[in-house]
Design a protein around this motif. Structure first.
Motif, PDB file in Angstrom:
ATOM      1  N   LEU A  95      54.010 -13.506   2.649  1.00 41.55           N
ATOM      2  CA  LEU A  95      52.884 -14.379   2.995  1.00 41.55           C
ATOM      3  C   LEU A  95      53.020 -15.746   2.346  1.00 41.55           C
ATOM      4  N   ALA A  98      53.909 -19.939   3.562  1.00 43.65           N
ATOM      5  CA  ALA A  98      52.474 -19.913   3.305  1.00 43.65           C
ATOM      6  C   ALA A  98      51.740 -20.826   4.285  1.00 43.65           C
ATOM      7  N   PRO A 135      46.181 -15.862   2.571  1.00 42.72           N
ATOM      8  CA  PRO A 135      46.873 -17.072   3.051  1.00 42.72           C
ATOM      9  C   PRO A 135      46.078 -18.342   2.779  1.00 42.72           C
ATOM     10  N   HIS A 170      45.128 -19.042   8.635  1.00 46.00           N
ATOM     11  CA  HIS A 170      45.461 -20.376   8.153  1.00 46.00           C
ATOM     12  C   HIS A 170      46.064 -21.233   9.254  1.00 46.00           C
TER      13      HIS A 170
END
Ligand SMILES: Nc1ncnc2c1ncn2[C@@H]1O[C@H](COP(=O)(O)OP(=O)(O)OP(=O)(O)O)[C@@H](O)[C@H]1O
Ligand SMILES: [Mg+2]
Lengths: 832, 220
Positions: A288, B82, B107, B158
């Motif tokens: 992530l 990310a 995130p 995100h």
């Protein structure tokens, strides 16, 4: 980012309450012990310096005889007083007297000069005013003494010394003396008149004129002094007390450090298993977008979250421990360096912060390796296969035996090195290295041994357990290393203490040849008794007399004991436990001395050399005839025969008697009147022996407590790691369950695994323990305390403690095994 | 926008490379299905694109600023992931120790989105994936389909430029799979992201804009 870190830390604490709490407690324990030892020693040293200053005042220099039975001739005092750089010299005579059976110090001062140098000793009359009665022969008592004797001011007092007695009046008190000092102050002329000597004093305390540099003046004046005199700075005494209790303090601190180290180890075990358990989670976070350095930081943060509260708790616990200890026992910590007073514990900010930081650092140190593992794990594989990859990465390389062997060699070399800064630091480093050797050789042993075992035909459950230990060397290493460290330390301490105790026991046999011992408390024995002992009707077959005084061989070191004994010049071995060669004394009448082992080591002298003795106001060359073992006088002692001493012109005033009663005669009854009227101490050899050994045992009690704590931590480490291992392999175990393994079989497999790891840990721990025990006995003890002794391994005790630890380890793995049987097999399989 | 060109990859112990010269691109708002036999290297390709594994040669550019992920260091790759990539796996992979809402917030935390904005965004997204009111539940109490929806919400929250999904419906029953897939496609189109979806299902491949087939010889 901090939010995420907090979430993860909280989740971690929630899911691993026991392990986290244990690690915290272990850190707290280490910090608390270290901090408490620091506080107590600090307080005891401060107390010592303060008490010193109260009596000694604040002079710029002190002049005294090197030989405690001699003094400073008045001529020398007058000469120094005439030096224009000297403002005033306050002469002091100090002697020991008894009131009833209480020994105390009687200090004779000259009130006028004392006011300038020793305000702490100034008397206060009951009538008010500054003690005009002192010139009329009255004495002044410290509050502590008035308390102890429960006498009011104005009472009459009988002072005794030998068989002389004087009656005098207490005219007032000494308001500025320390609460523990038993002191009487009188006019110096009065003391001289009654106790002598008339032509010398014990000490001169010097105040220099303003603008004179004390150090320079001391250095130049010292050159002009006669041989038997010594000019020193007032700080010397406190500094020496600090220096000579230093090795003992360092030793205690090393023990506290061991507690802290085990704390660091628990953090290591907790965090390594935490990393292993959450390797998929961290891989996911990595996918992530959590960067590698943040993954590393997270593990360090978690360690800090364990370490900081633990250290904080430890600092407060240490403060409370120190308070409780000084209230209950006093400031001595069993080393015998400080009188047992109750020093005030004053916590200061800087050391408290330092110990807090130490706790945090220990915790961080434990987490470094797990943190690096967490950073470097390959994300894609970890996400798929979990911890398996990490195990591979931490596995055993080909030439695995090389590093441990090299480390062991280094440790051996270190243990041969001389002390650094008078401390056995190299030996401590060797001990640390040996522990590392033990830990690093664990996976090699497990892998080779159990891979071989797994090759045999065995029931399925045992086969599984063996294979598991053999193939996951890292986890086995973590689980075993706690046991290795704690058992090695425990075994080594047991070995060292047992060697020491056996040696002391043997030594007591040698130094207590007579059945009965009589001693006065630092004052000469009454002449009437000595005369009576010479009569034919005295019930003794043999009497040997000894006098104890002290000498300052080197102002940098504390005074050494000078023991004047009735001993045969040609056959000292009959009375002294001689170690090493015994040299025949020179044929002429030059004096022979026999030095104790500590003296030999502190002053680096050997039998056969000549020693310059500051004796009776001059320098005497003494031939060193041999070295004897002494466990009671750590600063050194030397024995000279009473004949030699008399021939040098010394007065032999015995203070101790060794007595061989005639069979069938009641020696104690015969001695009773002397004992009662002169406050003497009569003890039989058995009593002295028992009380000596009990003091010995008491001073090692602290170390037993620490060992127990270390063993507990080691066992908890094993339980925690095994339990974590079970959770890690939940899926595998569930699959075995699905394949038809009963819960019993699974639990047996886990228990067997624990027992196997414990056996390896204990075996390695024992080997390391013996090596460390040898270092403690042969290197640390002589270097730190100047005590030598043969190594003596108490096999029964060591094997028993190994077996009981094994039992405890099986119980601990039972706890982990219970987890294995309670795994919700179906759910684990479904969630795959 | 994803552009891959000249990509070559060979596993450390493998005797032959998985692929030696791959090139393709996915436009904004385009959804591409990646199919191929088991073991042909689909997951490896996805891992290379996400920077989880390093390609031996070639370049991979994601987004308008056109960073070549092959040449970045580990930390920058993580930062790029990310901000720009959303990942969905076959095994649902949610953090079991965080609540559903916290899982989805990860995130956002990694992109430094102010915490005040989290609540509304997560609630809105939970509603879009049909999990209204699930925010405070723990993952252990959710079904597989629900978990995969959480994972999808997490991959989208995100608003990344690129969505990578490795058999996102492989562990779900056909009906749930259809629902989840529809959801994923709908959200991706809504956000005008590029998507690369590995699948064994013809049905799934047909729902995508385009299909790439990976073979030992290369892309077809
Ligand atoms: N870390 C690794 N080291 C060596 N070989 C690997 C590694 N990871 C994957 N492989 C091999 O690379 C090949 C491709 O693996 P990959 O997981 O990409 O296949 P896939 O196309 O995703 O298969 P599936 O459809 O079954 O998921 C396989 O043969 C696999 O064994
Ligand atoms: Mg795959």
């Amino acid at each position: 980012m901090t939010t995420l870190a907090c979430w993860l830390i909280r989740a971690q604490f929630r899911s691993r309450r026991a392990a986290t709490l244990l690690s915290m407690l272990a850190i707290a324990l280490g910090v608390a012990l270290g901090y408490a030892i620091h506080l107590i020693n600090d307080a005891a040293l401060a107390d010592f310096s303060r008490a010193m200053r109260a009596v000694q005042g604040d002079p710029d220099a002190l002049i005294a005889g090197r030989d405690s039975s001699g003094g400073v001739p008045l001529a020398s005092i007058n000469e120094i007083a005439s030096d224009p750089a000297v403002l005033v010299v306050a002469p002091v005579i100090e002697t020991r007297v008894r009131v009833g059976s209480t020994p105390l110090r009687l200090i004779g001062i000259d009130v006028f000069s004392a006011a300038a140098v020793m305000p702490g000793l100034l008397p206060r009359s009951a009538a008010g005013g500054a003690g005009g009665d002192i010139l009329a022969g009255a004495v002044y008592a410290s509050p502590a003494l008035l308390d102890k004797l429960s006498l009011p001011i104005g009472a009459t007092l009988t002072l005794m010394r030998g068989d002389q007695q004087w009656s005098t009046r207490i005219a007032g008190d000494l308001p500025a003396t320390d609460q523990n000092d038993l002191l009487l102050v009188a006019d110096i002329a009065w003391v001289q008149e009654h106790f002598g000597p008339t032509d010398a004093v014990s000490e001169g305390r010097i105040r220099l004129a303003p603008g004179i540099d004390a150090a320079t003046w001391r250095a130049t004046t010292a050159q002009l002094l006669p041989d038997g005199l010594l000019l020193r700075a007032p700080e010397d005494d406190s500094a020496r007390a600090a220096n000579f209790s230093r090795a003992y303090r360092v030793n205690l601190n090393v023990l506290a450090l061991v507690a802290l180290l085990t704390g660091a180890f628990l953090v290591f075990a907790t965090q390594l298993t935490a990393v292993a358990q959450r390797s998929t989670q961290f891989a996911l976070l990595g996918v992530l977008g959590l960067s590698p350095s943040l993954r590393l930081l997270q593990i360090l943060c978690e360690a800090l979250a364990i370490g900081a509260p633990g250290a904080l708790f430890g600092v407060s616990l240490g403060y409370m421990l120190a308070l409780a200890f000084t209230q209950l026992v006093g400031g001595d910590l069993g080393g015998g360096y400080f009188s047992s007073s109750t020093p005030a514990i004053v916590p200061r900010i800087a050391p408290a912060l330092a110990f807090f930081a130490l706790g945090c650092a220990a915790s961080l140190a434990g987490a470094i390796y797990p943190a690096f593992l967490n950073r470097s794990q390959p994300l894609a594989q970890a996400l798929q296969a979990g911890f398996a990859q990490i195990v591979e990465a931490g596995g055993v390389r080909r030439r695995g035996w090389l590093p441990p062997v090299l480390l062991a060699l280094t440790a051996f070399v270190l243990s041969r090195l001389p002390p650094w800064y008078e401390l056995p630091l190299a030996a401590y480093a060797a001990i640390a290295l040996l522990l590392v050797v033990g830990i690093t050789s664990a996976p090699l042993l497990t892998r080779n041994l159990f891979a071989w075992c797994a090759g045999r035909r065995l029931p399925a459950a045992q086969q599984i357990a063996l294979q598991n230990v053999a193939q996951a060397p890292l986890m086995a290493q973590v689980a075993a290393s706690g046991l290795i460290v704690s058992f090695a330390l425990t075994a080594s301490m047991v070995i060292m203490v047992s060697s020491f105790r056996t040696a002391v026991d043997h030594w007591l046999d040698q130094v207590l040849p007579a059945p009965l011992y009589l001693r006065s408390k630092a004052t000469p024995l009454p002449q009437s008794l000595l005369d009576a002992l010479m009569q034919a009707d005295a019930p003794f077959a043999r009497v040997e007399r000894t006098a104890h005084t002290s000498l300052t061989l080197d102002p940098q070191h504390p005074a050494v004991a000078l023991i004047v004994r009735e001993i045969e010049r040609g056959n000292p071995a009959a009375r002294l436990p001689i170690t090493g060669p015994l040299l025949a004394p020179p044929a002429d009448r030059t004096p022979v001395v026999w030095i104790s082992e500590p003296l030999r080591e502190i002053y680096r002298i050997e039998a056969g050399q000549w020693l310059r003795l500051p004796l009776l106001g001059r320098t005497v060359e003494g031939f060193i005839g041999g070295v004897w073992r002494d466990y009671s006088r750590q600063f050194g002692a030397l024995v000279i025969s009473s004949d030699d001493y008399r021939q040098l012109g010394g007065d032999f005033h015995p203070t101790d008697l060794a007595l061989w009663p005639l069979p069938g005669r009641d020696a104690a009854a015969w001695l009773a009147p002397y004992v009662a009227s002169h406050g003497l101490e009569l003890a039989d050899a058995g009593d002295i022996r028992r009380s000596s050994l009990s003091i010995f045992d008491k001073s090692f009690a602290v170390t037993y407590a620490l060992e127990a704590a270390a063993m507990l931590i080691g066992l908890f480490g094993l339980a925690v790691t095994l339990a974590a291992g079970v959770r890690l392999r939940a899926r595998e175990l569930a699959m075995l369950g699905a394949l038809g393994f009963s819960r019993r079989m699974l639990s047996h497999a886990v228990m067997l695994e624990g027992a196997l790891i414990a056996v390896v840990g204990l075996a390695i721990g024992l080997a390391c323990g013996i090596a460390i025990g040898a270092i403690l006995t042969h290197v640390v003890n002589p270097q730190a305390f100047h005590w030598r002794m043969p190594l003596q391994i108490p096999w029964a005790a060591v094997v028993c403690s190994a077996l009981s630890t094994l039992g405890a380890a099986v119980v601990a793995s039972h706890y982990a095994a219970r987890r294995a049987t309670r795994l919700p097999l179906a759910r684990i399989l479904a969630s795959a | 926008m994803l552009t891959v060109s000249g990509l070559a990859k060979r596993h450390a112990k493998a005797d032959r490379p998985l692929f030696s010269d791959l090139g393709f691109s996915v436009a904004n708002g385009e959804i591409v299905a990646l199919v191929g036999e088991s073991g042909v290297g689909k997951s490896t390709l996805l891992n290379c694109i996400a920077g989880l594994e390093t390609a031996d040669r070639g370049s991979i550019h994601i987004g308008p600023r056109a960073l070549d992920i092959v040449r970045l260091d580990e930390a920058t790759r993580a930062a790029l992931r990310a901000r720009s990539i959303g990942f969905v796996f076959q095994a649902f992979h949610v953090l079991p120790t965080l609540t559903v809402a916290q899982n989805i917030a990860v995130p956002l935390l990694l992109c430094d989105v102010p915490v005040g904005e989290h609540g509304p965004r997560i609630r809105a997204l939970l509603a879009r994936v049909g999990l209204t009111g699930f925010g405070d539940r723990w993952p252990a109490s959710l079904s597989g389909g629900e978990l995969q929806r959480v994972a999808i919400a997490r991959a989208l929250v995100h608003q990344p430029l690129l969505i990578l999904a490795d058999e996102p419906t492989g562990n779900l029953d056909p009906r749930t799979a259809d629902e989840v897939l529809a959801l994923l496609l709908e959200r991706v189109r809504e956000q005008q992201a590029s998507a690369l979806i590995v699948t064994h299902s013809r049905h799934v491949a047909r729902s995508c804009d385009r299909t790439l087939t990976l073979t030992p010889e290369g892309l077809r």
